[in-house]
Design an enzyme around this catalytic site. Sequence first.
Site, PDB file in Angstrom:
ATOM      1  N   LYS A   1       0.834  -1.216   0.000  1.00 25.68           N
ATOM      2  CA  LYS A   1       0.000   0.000   0.000  1.00 25.68           C
ATOM      3  C   LYS A   1       0.862   1.258   0.000  1.00 25.68           C
ATOM      4  O   LYS A   1       0.605   2.189  -0.756  1.00 25.68           O
ATOM      5  CB  LYS A   1      -0.922  -0.034   1.230  1.00 25.68           C
ATOM      6  CG  LYS A   1      -1.832   1.150   1.377  1.00 25.68           C
ATOM      7  CD  LYS A   1      -3.028   0.817   2.258  1.00 25.68           C
ATOM      8  CE  LYS A   1      -2.717   0.792   3.726  1.00 25.68           C
ATOM      9  NZ  LYS A   1      -2.645   2.133   4.343  1.00 25.68           N
ATOM     10  N   SER A   2       1.882   1.290   0.836  1.00 22.41           N
ATOM     11  CA  SER A   2       2.755   2.478   0.904  1.00 22.41           C
ATOM     12  C   SER A   2       3.428   2.726  -0.438  1.00 22.41           C
ATOM     13  O   SER A   2       3.499   3.867  -0.915  1.00 22.41           O
ATOM     14  CB  SER A   2       3.848   2.280   1.958  1.00 22.41           C
ATOM     15  OG  SER A   2       3.298   2.248   3.239  1.00 22.41           O
TER      16      SER A   2
ATOM     17  N   ARG B   1       2.979   5.834  -3.293  1.00 22.25           N
ATOM     18  CA  ARG B   1       4.132   6.658  -3.665  1.00 22.25           C
ATOM     19  C   ARG B   1       4.410   6.613  -5.163  1.00 22.25           C
ATOM     20  O   ARG B   1       4.754   7.630  -5.770  1.00 22.25           O
ATOM     21  CB  ARG B   1       5.371   6.180  -2.895  1.00 22.25           C
ATOM     22  CG  ARG B   1       5.367   6.634  -1.431  1.00 22.25           C
ATOM     23  CD  ARG B   1       6.312   5.775  -0.608  1.00 22.25           C
ATOM     24  NE  ARG B   1       6.540   6.283   0.737  1.00 22.25           N
ATOM     25  CZ  ARG B   1       5.696   6.161   1.759  1.00 22.25           C
ATOM     26  NH1 ARG B   1       4.529   5.564   1.591  1.00 22.25           N
ATOM     27  NH2 ARG B   1       6.005   6.636   2.957  1.00 22.25           N
TER      28      ARG B   1
ATOM     29  N   GLY C   1      -4.411   8.073   5.509  1.00 20.85           N
ATOM     30  CA  GLY C   1      -3.476   9.045   6.083  1.00 20.85           C
ATOM     31  C   GLY C   1      -2.290   9.273   5.160  1.00 20.85           C
ATOM     32  O   GLY C   1      -1.839  10.402   4.967  1.00 20.85           O
TER      33      GLY C   1
ATOM     34  N   SER D   1       7.937   9.303  11.782  1.00 18.98           N
ATOM     35  CA  SER D   1       6.832   9.166  10.828  1.00 18.98           C
ATOM     36  C   SER D   1       7.325   9.236   9.391  1.00 18.98           C
ATOM     37  O   SER D   1       7.840  10.261   8.948  1.00 18.98           O
ATOM     38  CB  SER D   1       5.782  10.255  11.056  1.00 18.98           C
ATOM     39  OG  SER D   1       4.881  10.266   9.967  1.00 18.98           O
TER      40      SER D   1
ATOM     41  N   ASP E   1       2.474  -0.869  12.052  1.00 19.35           N
ATOM     42  CA  ASP E   1       1.201  -1.362  11.512  1.00 19.35           C
ATOM     43  C   ASP E   1       0.920  -2.819  11.901  1.00 19.35           C
ATOM     44  O   ASP E   1      -0.191  -3.313  11.708  1.00 19.35           O
ATOM     45  CB  ASP E   1       1.194  -1.239   9.983  1.00 19.35           C
ATOM     46  CG  ASP E   1       1.097   0.216   9.552  1.00 19.35           C
ATOM     47  OD1 ASP E   1       0.708   1.071  10.380  1.00 19.35           O
ATOM     48  OD2 ASP E   1       1.410   0.509   8.387  1.00 19.35           O
TER      49      ASP E   1
ATOM     50  N   LYS F   1      -3.773   6.185  14.818  1.00 16.33           N
ATOM     51  CA  LYS F   1      -3.943   5.488  13.535  1.00 16.33           C
ATOM     52  C   LYS F   1      -5.423   5.526  13.124  1.00 16.33           C
ATOM     53  O   LYS F   1      -6.187   6.338  13.622  1.00 16.33           O
ATOM     54  CB  LYS F   1      -3.404   4.064  13.657  1.00 16.33           C
ATOM     55  CG  LYS F   1      -1.892   4.012  13.899  1.00 16.33           C
ATOM     56  CD  LYS F   1      -1.137   4.570  12.713  1.00 16.33           C
ATOM     57  CE  LYS F   1       0.349   4.633  12.958  1.00 16.33           C
ATOM     58  NZ  LYS F   1       1.072   5.332  11.912  1.00 16.33           N
TER      59      LYS F   1
ATOM     60  N   ARG G   1      -5.649   2.209  18.271  1.00 13.79           N
ATOM     61  CA  ARG G   1      -5.447   0.756  18.169  1.00 13.79           C
ATOM     62  C   ARG G   1      -5.144   0.105  19.511  1.00 13.79           C
ATOM     63  O   ARG G   1      -5.448  -1.083  19.696  1.00 13.79           O
ATOM     64  CB  ARG G   1      -4.340   0.446  17.152  1.00 13.79           C
ATOM     65  CG  ARG G   1      -4.817   0.700  15.735  1.00 13.79           C
ATOM     66  CD  ARG G   1      -3.822   0.296  14.671  1.00 13.79           C
ATOM     67  NE  ARG G   1      -4.457   0.438  13.358  1.00 13.79           N
ATOM     68  CZ  ARG G   1      -3.794   0.623  12.227  1.00 13.79           C
ATOM     69  NH1 ARG G   1      -2.478   0.680  12.215  1.00 13.79           N
ATOM     70  NH2 ARG G   1      -4.455   0.734  11.082  1.00 13.79           N
TER      71      ARG G   1
ATOM     72  N   ARG H   1      -6.952  -2.921  10.132  1.00 12.22           N
ATOM     73  CA  ARG H   1      -5.977  -3.817  10.776  1.00 12.22           C
ATOM     74  C   ARG H   1      -6.539  -4.438  12.062  1.00 12.22           C
ATOM     75  O   ARG H   1      -6.173  -5.552  12.432  1.00 12.22           O
ATOM     76  CB  ARG H   1      -4.657  -3.096  11.042  1.00 12.22           C
ATOM     77  CG  ARG H   1      -4.016  -2.606   9.738  1.00 12.22           C
ATOM     78  CD  ARG H   1      -2.543  -2.375   9.824  1.00 12.22           C
ATOM     79  NE  ARG H   1      -2.112  -1.566   8.680  1.00 12.22           N
ATOM     80  CZ  ARG H   1      -1.870  -2.036   7.453  1.00 12.22           C
ATOM     81  NH1 ARG H   1      -2.005  -3.319   7.193  1.00 12.22           N
ATOM     82  NH2 ARG H   1      -1.496  -1.226   6.477  1.00 12.22           N
TER      83      ARG H   1
HETATM   84  C1  S3P Z   1       2.979   4.813   6.232  1.00 15.93           C
HETATM   85  C2  S3P Z   1       3.634   5.166   7.385  1.00 15.93           C
HETATM   86  C3  S3P Z   1       3.144   4.811   8.728  1.00 15.93           C
HETATM   87  C4  S3P Z   1       2.131   3.681   8.666  1.00 15.93           C
HETATM   88  C5  S3P Z   1       1.109   3.881   7.596  1.00 15.93           C
HETATM   89  C6  S3P Z   1       1.774   3.978   6.234  1.00 15.93           C
HETATM   90  C7  S3P Z   1       3.511   5.301   4.941  1.00 15.93           C
HETATM   91  O1  S3P Z   1       2.508   5.946   9.282  1.00 15.93           O
HETATM   92  O2  S3P Z   1       1.499   3.545   9.921  1.00 15.93           O
HETATM   93  O3  S3P Z   1       0.188   2.823   7.567  1.00 15.93           O
HETATM   94  O4  S3P Z   1       3.073   4.821   3.891  1.00 15.93           O
HETATM   95  O5  S3P Z   1       4.390   6.187   4.981  1.00 15.93           O
HETATM   96  P1  S3P Z   1       3.342   7.095  10.048  1.00 15.93           P
HETATM   97  O6  S3P Z   1       4.294   7.637   9.098  1.00 15.93           O
HETATM   98  O7  S3P Z   1       2.318   8.111  10.438  1.00 15.93           O
HETATM   99  O8  S3P Z   1       3.955   6.424  11.223  1.00 15.93           O
END
Ligand code: S3P
Length: 439
Positions: free
Chosen positions: A21-22, A26, A93, A165, A317, A344, A348, A394
């Site tokens: 997903k990340s 991107r 987020g 973060s 996560d 989150k 959580r 999650r």
């Molecule tokens: C993520 C970073 C994390 C993670 C989120 C995805 C990302 O959050 O918890 O699910 O894709 O950069 P934080 O950067 O707020 O810790």
Amino acid sequence: MNLTTSTDGHILGKVQCPGDKSISQRVLILGAFMNQDMVIDGFLHGEDPLSTMNALNQLGAGISTDADDRVYLCKRNKSFHNCKNALNLGNSGTGLRLMLGLTSGMGLKASFCGDESLSSRPMERVINPLAEMGASIRSSKGKLPISIASSKLKSQYTYELPIASAQVKSCILLAGLAAGTGIEIIEPIQTRDHTERMLKNFGANIETNSIDGKNIIKLKSSNNLNAKNYTVVGDISSAAFIIVAALISDSSGFEITNVGINPSRTGVLQALQKMGANIEIKNQRIESGEPCADLIIKKSKLRGIELSGTIIPNIIDEIPIISIAAAFADGETVIRDAKELRFKESDRLMAVSEGFTSLGIKHENFEDGISIQGAPNQLLVDQSISIESYGDHRIAMSFIIAGLKCSKPIIVRDCKNIFTSFPNFIELLSSIGYKLERQ
Ligand code: S3P
């Protein structure tokens, strides 16, 4: 959507891990910014990456997909444009924070909204550094709705991350890239480094050095990016649910292929191995600058461990599903330094604790963590125990996996957001022998 578990879960087989997903988010953002022809394979067609795709398309990115789920970015003859309608990032987020960086850096005028969960999450963590860079941003007391006015960012910016973060780090890097601002980020604790790797993969002038235990990430102000086709590796955060399922159920052996094993994400494997998990990592390879491998998991006797300090951002996560593994391990597991879990998609720590109370799992809550008294036995539960997921994907998936060890079916409530990160979760579990009923 509520999901009811079944009690005959002897999971068996081999599955392919869904896309990360990340990384999916991107590659869309960077790809659209580069404005060159590019094909993406392995993309996660989950609701989070799709809301980022929609937002980019509202700004004129023209991203499309085909029947085989490939994603196409084509060179446009127009650059991004302002958008009158709010960009809706849904539950994501990452989508929101990274898009705030890109749009601020591009000097666009835009407004942003999201679902109830996203609207309650803290955004000052990106608004403050973006404002310091020169962006003009308005928010509702640091939360959505947020609007940005067209502005020009300064030519050089240095920022030490006050919280670990990757979203904040990536937001600033994208803003700097788009504005031509030279960026220096000081990162006291390593967080996932997909943005840095991807920028390097496309030829950006970025380097990371480790000094006195801190990462110093430098992105030069001028970058000549070259798009090339990209393959997204599988998401270890999604694989974690299947790994724990294989560890705690009566599975004799299980394989998950194509799992991303970027060291900034593999804390979950280290934590589970420390608990005694038998996980073999084979066929290691590099895909578009990201390491990946196939994993073989065997049912294992787990024991309690302590988790705190620098591993926490790496497993941020996975803590809910590690907590489920801990509930079926011998002895106590203590998790500390994890207050970020309260910010989150749900709180959580509270959601895990509430689910544990419903299942009769002994635990103690801390402001920054939880301690869990585990036992490897099946849980004798009453008919129709109902667990609230707080609309958090999650939490929902973690308690569905816990259902494998329950004597009766349990109901996990409000599971629709599973589709944000793991769209084929229900079908995949069914294919390996664990049936869920939708209501
Ligand atoms: C993520 C970073 C994390 C993670 C989120 C995805 C990302 O959050 O918890 O699910 O894709 O950069 P934080 O950067 O707020 O810790």
